[in-house]
Design a protein around this motif. Structure first.
Motif, PDB file in Angstrom:
ATOM      1  N   ASP A  41      35.826  41.508  40.512  1.00 32.41           N
ATOM      2  CA  ASP A  41      34.698  40.975  40.697  1.00 32.41           C
ATOM      3  C   ASP A  41      35.004  40.998  38.597  1.00 32.41           C
ATOM      4  OD1 ASP A  41      33.386  41.453  43.114  1.00 32.41           O
ATOM      5  OD2 ASP A  41      33.416  42.939  42.495  1.00 32.41           O
ATOM      6  N   ALA A  42      35.841  41.357  37.878  1.00 36.98           N
ATOM      7  CA  ALA A  42      36.070  41.656  36.680  1.00 36.98           C
ATOM      8  C   ALA A  42      36.025  40.149  35.890  1.00 36.98           C
ATOM      9  CB  ALA A  42      36.655  42.179  36.190  1.00 36.98           C
ATOM     10  N   ARG A  43      36.776  38.600  36.962  1.00 37.21           N
ATOM     11  CA  ARG A  43      36.901  38.139  36.604  1.00 37.21           C
ATOM     12  C   ARG A  43      36.023  36.611  37.210  1.00 37.21           C
ATOM     13  NH1 ARG A  43      39.714  34.144  33.530  1.00 37.21           N
ATOM     14  NH2 ARG A  43      38.877  32.669  34.393  1.00 37.21           N
ATOM     15  N   ASN A  44      34.832  37.193  37.970  1.00 34.41           N
ATOM     16  CA  ASN A  44      33.469  35.813  38.387  1.00 34.41           C
ATOM     17  C   ASN A  44      32.572  36.757  36.973  1.00 34.41           C
ATOM     18  OD1 ASN A  44      31.798  35.503  40.231  1.00 34.41           O
ATOM     19  ND2 ASN A  44      31.029  36.625  40.599  1.00 34.41           N
ATOM     20  N   HIS A  45      32.535  38.044  36.682  1.00 27.54           N
ATOM     21  CA  HIS A  45      31.805  38.489  35.357  1.00 27.54           C
ATOM     22  C   HIS A  45      32.066  37.641  34.059  1.00 27.54           C
ATOM     23  CE1 HIS A  45      29.502  41.453  37.728  1.00 27.54           C
ATOM     24  NE2 HIS A  45      30.591  42.048  37.999  1.00 27.54           N
ATOM     25  N   MET A  46      33.098  37.366  34.417  1.00 26.86           N
ATOM     26  CA  MET A  46      34.308  36.483  32.751  1.00 26.86           C
ATOM     27  C   MET A  46      33.785  35.058  32.786  1.00 26.86           C
ATOM     28  SD  MET A  46      37.734  37.902  32.172  1.00 26.86           S
ATOM     29  CE  MET A  46      37.618  40.472  32.627  1.00 26.86           C
ATOM     30  N   ASP A  47      33.568  34.781  34.305  1.00 25.65           N
ATOM     31  CA  ASP A  47      33.566  33.409  34.475  1.00 25.65           C
ATOM     32  C   ASP A  47      32.642  32.911  34.309  1.00 25.65           C
ATOM     33  OD1 ASP A  47      36.482  32.494  35.381  1.00 25.65           O
ATOM     34  OD2 ASP A  47      36.212  32.424  37.159  1.00 25.65           O
ATOM     35  N   ASN A  48      31.091  33.662  34.792  1.00 28.79           N
ATOM     36  CA  ASN A  48      29.953  33.580  34.298  1.00 28.79           C
ATOM     37  C   ASN A  48      29.369  33.787  32.919  1.00 28.79           C
ATOM     38  OD1 ASN A  48      29.675  32.626  36.879  1.00 28.79           O
ATOM     39  ND2 ASN A  48      29.475  34.895  37.931  1.00 28.79           N
ATOM     40  N   GLY A  49      30.084  34.407  32.442  1.00 26.53           N
ATOM     41  CA  GLY A  49      29.918  34.518  30.521  1.00 26.53           C
ATOM     42  C   GLY A  49      29.822  35.702  30.790  1.00 26.53           C
ATOM     43  N   SER A  50      29.714  37.150  31.121  1.00 26.09           N
ATOM     44  CA  SER A  50      29.508  38.332  30.722  1.00 26.09           C
ATOM     45  C   SER A  50      30.179  38.626  29.389  1.00 26.09           C
ATOM     46  CB  SER A  50      29.687  39.240  31.708  1.00 26.09           C
ATOM     47  OG  SER A  50      29.175  40.500  31.527  1.00 26.09           O
ATOM     48  N   ALA A  51      28.999  39.241  28.577  1.00 31.39           N
ATOM     49  CA  ALA A  51      29.696  39.294  27.023  1.00 31.39           C
ATOM     50  C   ALA A  51      30.488  40.714  27.531  1.00 31.39           C
ATOM     51  CB  ALA A  51      28.592  39.217  26.201  1.00 31.39           C
TER      52      ALA A  51
END
Length: 77
Positions: A41-51
């Protein structure tokens, strides 16, 4: 892509590289860690630009990941 986005991506790339190195230093199998990380999920958040995730330090990133499914590297001597 604007300058702010480029800085986030540069920081993210650096943090991920350090996190992978730290995981290996802690005895985790690199392939197992990489697979777990890329599906997380962390990688998914990064891919979506979560600061929040994109600016996280590598040690905290590793602590927040579920490492239960990551194999420890076997030492062959």
């Amino acid at each position: 892509m604007n300058e702010k986005q480029k800085l986030y991506i540069d920081e993210l790339a650096e943090s991920q590289g350090v996190a992978f190195s730290m995981a290996v230093e802690q005895g985790f199998d690199l392939c197992s860690f990489a697979n777990m990380f890329m599906l997380s999920d962390a990688r998914n958040h990064m891919d979506n630009g979560s600061a929040y995730w994109m600016t996280m330090t590598p040690d905290i990133m590793i602590d927040k990941l579920s490492m239960n499914s990551v194999d420890k590297a076997t030492m062959l001597r």
